[in-house]
Design an enzyme around this catalytic site. Sequence first.
Site, PDB file in Angstrom:
ATOM      1  N   ASP A 308       0.829  -1.210   0.000  1.00  0.00           N
ATOM      2  CA  ASP A 308       0.000   0.000   0.000  1.00  0.00           C
ATOM      3  C   ASP A 308       0.864   1.260   0.000  1.00  0.00           C
ATOM      4  OD1 ASP A 308       0.840  -0.921   2.600  1.00  0.00           O
ATOM      5  OD2 ASP A 308      -0.374   0.656   3.498  1.00  0.00           O
ATOM      6  N   GLU A 309       0.286   2.317  -0.537  1.00  0.00           N
ATOM      7  CA  GLU A 309       0.825   3.682  -0.384  1.00  0.00           C
ATOM      8  C   GLU A 309       2.329   3.758  -0.650  1.00  0.00           C
ATOM      9  OE1 GLU A 309      -2.150   5.279   3.120  1.00  0.00           O
ATOM     10  OE2 GLU A 309      -0.489   4.010   3.729  1.00  0.00           O
ATOM     11  N   SER A 310       2.812   3.058  -1.680  1.00  0.00           N
ATOM     12  CA  SER A 310       4.245   3.122  -2.007  1.00  0.00           C
ATOM     13  C   SER A 310       4.478   4.365  -2.861  1.00  0.00           C
ATOM     14  CB  SER A 310       4.671   1.852  -2.741  1.00  0.00           C
ATOM     15  OG  SER A 310       4.569   0.758  -1.877  1.00  0.00           O
ATOM     16  N   LEU A 311       4.277   5.509  -2.236  1.00  0.00           N
ATOM     17  CA  LEU A 311       4.227   6.765  -2.996  1.00  0.00           C
ATOM     18  C   LEU A 311       5.619   7.263  -3.384  1.00  0.00           C
ATOM     19  CD1 LEU A 311       1.506   8.502  -0.771  1.00  0.00           C
ATOM     20  CD2 LEU A 311       1.166   7.040  -2.781  1.00  0.00           C
TER      21      LEU A 311
END
Length: 510
Positions: A308-311
Amino acid sequence: MNVPASAPHPIIPRPRRETSNPNATPFTLSESSRIVAASDATSVAEFLAGALRPLTGLSLPVVEAADAAPHDIVLALSTASATDNPEAYSLTADATGVRISATASVGLFYGAQTLRQLFPVAQEGSSPEAAEWVVEATTIEDAPRFAYRGAMLDVVRHFFGVDEVKRFIDNIAFIKINHLHLHLTDDQGWRIHIESWPKLTSVGAANEVGGGAGGFYTRDDYAEIVRHAASRFITVVPEIDIPGHTNAALVSYPELAPEGIDLEPYTGTKVGFSTLAISNERVYDFLTDVFREVSEMTPGPFVHIGGDESLSTTEEDFLRFVPRATRIAASHGKTVIGWHEIGRSEELTPGTIGQYWDLTTPRGAAGERAQSFVKQGGSLIMSPGDTAYLDIKYDENTVLGLVWPGKPTSIEESYSWDPAAVIPGVDDDGILGVEAPLWTESVTTSAEIDYMVFPRLLSIAEIGWSPRRSADDMADSWVEYSKRLAAFAPRMTALGIQFNPAAGVAWPGA
Ligand code: TNX
């Protein structure tokens, strides 16, 4: 409508079928009562005796006996046929005794959990001698809608010790939750000891949100959690969140980080700032070792790789990383689970499961990510952020919790949704089950866990277990459920669960 106006017994989750017979002579537990079980069912019998003895003051010996008497509780394993669901059970109670039967111990266990809820609630917690342990004559046929009914505990943002986790396990087992997902690694800490990379815990476990001391599970600690969970028929699902949410791992082993990054322990609550160095081969050695050790320590079939959320990972890197990471995680015979973002990859290891955490009204892309798992031979665990999340505030006045979905989640909202009505084209066949996550940025103690988790986890337990309601039945089913929930409240109190008596339910004594 299909929902009964008032269920005979206020059982949560509601059984598939209950036919009570108020005119027949009821069952009475007495001084002479025994729990009768063949040797293959004694562990469930001991569990049930352990739950009923302190409540009733009765001795309730567990015996193997051929001839059951009218005050006995009989646990009977019958032979499985190929189509039987091991979690299914039937229960009859009347003047001839209580009989619980199932094809597997897990079914007997759920029958025993239901029986606990059939005894009168008013007496729970009061002096045993005062109570009459009577169960109205009834027949229950029960089986779950979904195979996977989960709760997630984030032990990173705030660390919770073995005893706190065991207490959580006991409480969720009472409502037939069968998976405990432990979010074990994140930016603020690494919480499970890995022998081949010891600095993950000697360096990376020492922090948590707000600057507390953090902590981690040794191999023995983790084994104890897994064993206790198994004794309650709960499978532990360990999550190693990659490639983002990895600051604690990077601080422990800077060689895994992209070059030129400042590495500092982190005790805040921001997300999306960390990433493994996707082109560095050492990262894959690291993942090979970590997933080998975690797989060895975990008897259950699943490992969770986050995603998740590997921004801070470029799209190109993410799409190179995910197929390789799922292959590594799967290589010890495990089924891989990832948050729905990993559905961006079309090269998942076949059968990879997606955990959908966007909203109940999908905003487009997340729905497509979710469909991608089903197309690649996998299925979905449904955890919509605006209904299933346990860390979202109940209302504007809730002190703990977050409101990132844009609004709080009332008890009614946690109950009034259907997993098969969230993602277009994905119905029960594509859904493995439901899970309610508790993220712990704002949650620091067992009392605070209770407050955020109960009663909303009961909603998710019922959605996962009980028969599907149509959209037309939602409003009526909430009215019926909220009465059952009010009747269930004293049971939580008796178990020491410090639930939140939030608005919308006519709580007893309120
Ligand atoms: C998003 S949901 C996260 C977590 C946060 C949570 C807070 C998800 C897969 N990731 O990192 O703790 O929101 O609700």
